[in-house]
Scaffold this motif. Sequence first.
Motif, short mmCIF file in Angstrom:
data_model
loop_
_atom_site.label_atom_id
_atom_site.label_comp_id
_atom_site.label_asym_id
_atom_site.label_seq_id
_atom_site.Cartn_x
_atom_site.Cartn_y
_atom_site.Cartn_z
N ASN A 1 0.82 -1.23 0.00
CA ASN A 1 0.00 0.00 0.00
C ASN A 1 0.84 1.26 0.00
N GLU B 1 -1.30 4.47 -0.96
CA GLU B 1 -2.16 4.92 0.14
C GLU B 1 -1.31 5.52 1.28
N SER B 2 -0.09 5.05 1.41
CA SER B 2 0.73 5.47 2.54
C SER B 2 1.48 6.77 2.30
#
Length: 229
Positions: A115, A118-119
Amino acid sequence: MTILHANSIHKSYRTGKKHLKVLSDINLEISKGDFVTIMGPSGCGKSTLLNILGTLDKPDEGDLSLCSKNVSQLSDTALSKFRNQHIGFVFQFHHLLPEFTAEENILIPARIAGNQFESKHKAQELFEYFGLKERKDHFPLQLSGGERQRLALCRALVNEPDILLADEPTGNLDTGNANKLIEYLNNLRNEFKQTILITTHNPDVAKEGNIRLILENGTLQTNNLFENP
Ligand SMILES: Nc1ncnc2c1ncn2[C@@H]1O[C@H](COP(=O)(O)OP(=O)(O)O)[C@@H](O)[C@H]1O
Ligand SMILES: [Mg+2]
């Protein structure tokens, strides 16, 4: 809520015919929001213990539960995944990758978790929190020792671990940077209830914990250093 529970952990090293007992009967329980310090001189087994508690190494005997999961029987693949999701590590030497920028470095655990996109926002928040906003495109060699260690801390936190393990995080820092790092750790605990376990040989660092332990003769004892000045 119990985050870590270690039950009767033993560990020896065998080199040739020599048998070195490092840990004998380690018992430890850590709850959410605890700040645990483990103090002891060089060679007493702090790194050995931290690596076992962080599932990077296996004990000879004993059980370890993290986040209510007994990790003793997990396969290596399952363990890697578990570690990536639940445990943040800061090593004494920062272990940053020199050919990656600060931002790329801290996104490595997120990339492993799948991810990284998203991070990116989380990474941005961490950079701001740790005063590294202007440094995100720098390479590790372009940062000071204190900045590198804070960057290693960001990397350890990017997947929002249940426990942060740091092995002598102030060991290579001057007093000013060491104090700053400790202040950040205290803030993480107070503001986010981050559970933290650090090792140190420095009594000034050890006294910061709410649970203060000494590693001596392979076992953990209460660190009474500060109760009887
Ligand atoms: N892989 C290994 N093989 C053999 N002996 C080791 C190994 N790792 C550590 N040791 C020994 O175990 C003892 C504890 O080491 P360590 O956990 O690194 O202590 P500390 O982190 O407190 O300095 C030391 O005597 C060290 O030399
Ligand atoms: Mg060590």
